[in-house]
Design a protein around this motif. Sequence first.
Motif, PDB file in Angstrom:
ATOM      1  N   GLU A 336      78.952-100.697 -65.962  1.00 34.17           N
ATOM      2  CA  GLU A 336      78.975-101.956 -66.698  1.00 34.17           C
ATOM      3  C   GLU A 336      77.578-102.541 -66.635  1.00 34.17           C
ATOM      4  OE1 GLU A 336      80.531-105.230 -63.635  1.00 34.17           O
ATOM      5  OE2 GLU A 336      81.920-103.532 -63.775  1.00 34.17           O
ATOM      6  N   ASP A 337      77.329-103.575 -67.412  1.00 32.67           N
ATOM      7  CA  ASP A 337      76.030-104.228 -67.367  1.00 32.67           C
ATOM      8  C   ASP A 337      75.811-104.839 -65.986  1.00 32.67           C
ATOM      9  OD1 ASP A 337      75.901-103.569 -70.010  1.00 32.67           O
ATOM     10  OD2 ASP A 337      75.806-105.622 -70.772  1.00 32.67           O
ATOM     11  N   VAL A 338      74.627-104.613 -65.440  1.00 27.11           N
ATOM     12  CA  VAL A 338      74.298-105.124 -64.107  1.00 27.11           C
ATOM     13  C   VAL A 338      72.912-105.755 -64.151  1.00 27.11           C
ATOM     14  CG1 VAL A 338      73.947-104.567 -61.674  1.00 27.11           C
ATOM     15  CG2 VAL A 338      75.673-103.315 -62.989  1.00 27.11           C
ATOM     16  N   GLU A 339      72.789-106.982 -63.676  1.00 27.46           N
ATOM     17  CA  GLU A 339      71.497-107.625 -63.528  1.00 27.46           C
ATOM     18  C   GLU A 339      71.001-107.383 -62.110  1.00 27.46           C
ATOM     19  OE1 GLU A 339      71.681-111.711 -64.563  1.00 27.46           O
ATOM     20  OE2 GLU A 339      72.567-111.351 -66.542  1.00 27.46           O
ATOM     21  N   LEU A 340      69.822-106.822 -61.997  1.00 22.96           N
ATOM     22  CA  LEU A 340      69.304-106.457 -60.682  1.00 22.96           C
ATOM     23  C   LEU A 340      67.792-106.568 -60.685  1.00 22.96           C
ATOM     24  CD1 LEU A 340      70.108-105.337 -57.867  1.00 22.96           C
ATOM     25  CD2 LEU A 340      69.844-103.042 -58.812  1.00 22.96           C
ATOM     26  N   ALA A 341      67.266-107.326 -59.736  1.00 20.76           N
ATOM     27  CA  ALA A 341      65.814-107.477 -59.568  1.00 20.76           C
ATOM     28  C   ALA A 341      65.131-107.903 -60.868  1.00 20.76           C
ATOM     29  CB  ALA A 341      65.199-106.177 -59.053  1.00 20.76           C
ATOM     30  N   GLY A 342      65.799-108.765 -61.629  1.00 21.71           N
ATOM     31  CA  GLY A 342      65.203-109.268 -62.851  1.00 21.71           C
ATOM     32  C   GLY A 342      65.280-108.327 -64.029  1.00 21.71           C
ATOM     33  N   ARG A 343      66.018-107.248 -63.906  1.00 16.74           N
ATOM     34  CA  ARG A 343      66.197-106.285 -64.987  1.00 16.74           C
ATOM     35  C   ARG A 343      67.666-106.265 -65.389  1.00 16.74           C
ATOM     36  NH1 ARG A 343      60.769-105.596 -65.981  1.00 16.74           N
ATOM     37  NH2 ARG A 343      59.888-103.720 -65.022  1.00 16.74           N
ATOM     38  N   LEU A 344      67.921-105.963 -66.663  1.00 13.22           N
ATOM     39  CA  LEU A 344      69.274-105.763 -67.133  1.00 13.22           C
ATOM     40  C   LEU A 344      69.516-104.269 -67.297  1.00 13.22           C
ATOM     41  CD1 LEU A 344      72.004-106.729 -68.175  1.00 13.22           C
ATOM     42  CD2 LEU A 344      70.980-106.889 -70.477  1.00 13.22           C
ATOM     43  N   ILE A 345      70.313-103.703 -66.406  1.00 13.31           N
ATOM     44  CA  ILE A 345      70.712-102.299 -66.502  1.00 13.31           C
ATOM     45  C   ILE A 345      72.017-102.283 -67.291  1.00 13.31           C
ATOM     46  CG2 ILE A 345      71.334-100.221 -65.218  1.00 13.31           C
ATOM     47  CD1 ILE A 345      69.787-101.390 -62.835  1.00 13.31           C
TER      48      ILE A 345
END
Length: 444
Positions: A336-345
């Motif tokens: 699923e979409d994951v926000e991590l360390a200022g990035r949208l994976i």
Amino acid sequence: MPEFATPERRATSMTVPPAITRTTGLPPADTPPETAMTSCPVDHAAQSEPVTLPLERPAGCPFDPPAELGRLREQHPLTPMTYPDGHVGWLATGHAVIRAILADPRFSSRYEILHYPFPGGPTSELPPAPVGDLTGLDAPEHTRYRRLLTGKFTVRRMRLLTERVEEIVTEHLDAMERSGGPLDLVAAYAQPVPALMICELLGVPYSDRDLFQRHVATVNDQNATMADQGAAITAIHEYVHTLVVAKRARPTDDLLGDLTRETELSDGELAGIGTFLLGAGLDTTANMLSLGAFALLSDPAQLAALRAEPELADPAVEELMRYLSIAHTGARTALEDVELAGRLIKAGDTVTLSVQAANRDPERFPDPDTLDLRRKATGHLGFGHGIHQCLGQQLARVEMRVAIPALFRRFPTLRLAVPAEEVPLRTDSSIYGVHRLPVTWERG
């Protein structure tokens, strides 16, 4: 025996990946704290142009990762990356980010939805994990197998094996002393010690080790074809399957024998688990022993410290695991979409996890490019993290804690028999190490 490694190319039946759903990207309530902490507002403007996976090590530095990994990590711990099949995913280089991904159930390790990061590999969908291969499974399937095996690899059980490891080590050191130098440390010591241990633990005839090691080498060879790798896996699986059938008819006092009596696993599942454990136990520890010896022989000050301070054996193992990171690269795909360390994976994005970059992250390990056996290297990712953390890590620790100090106690004048630059490195394998390590010593 790290469970965390590059996903090998598998020659099994292909299946269509399950549907991938998208969500808001907000951490669910049960998200591990470390994952939630590393999430922050997405900065789309900061996302750089995609890179390809850096593979070239610095000249004359066989123990250091590619310098480009460090440069990318300094810019951002998550970098857009183009895969050989054209997929644009991510390269993770920061310790905190990789640890968070490994602990986050929103990232999958299933082979069939991963994109292969190395050039020359498959550019189409990877086949799913063979039966019993825990590395390529998610919960609940992974949980089912892992729960059955965890009790067989506890710290206490593995420490009880220390005496047998010491016997095996002594036998091989005696044989080395009788033969005299120079000799290949890989063939004489680094391979047979863990091979004999894992064969005894599983209940597999040690006399067949050459067959297993050849097939395992093919599976980990990044230049091998999918057909050759598939044939190697099949050959090991068929052999272990024959053993399982025999143990079910006449139970034996070993791990495979125990599983046939204590579980309801099918013969195929048991053969798959045996194949998985045998492959991991044969290759990874062997390369840690040989590459660890090479690193110590290349650093006289650290070697002298290990010889002078026996209490350094335990921290030395952890530091060598951190410093060498023989399982360089792993991968996960976002479910699923994951926000991590200022990035949208985004859902469906594969993230290549650079363990060697994470283990050299100065934010986690001060002066990370220096081998320091006195360092408290706890938290390194050499054995992975999360639900896929290496099942056999305690056995590997016991083997290394015994075998490495014992080698240098027995042969205090041990040295390379060739110039360091002539030692052939395993740059063609998903498990790093050396093909051969010629050594010699002064005979008393």
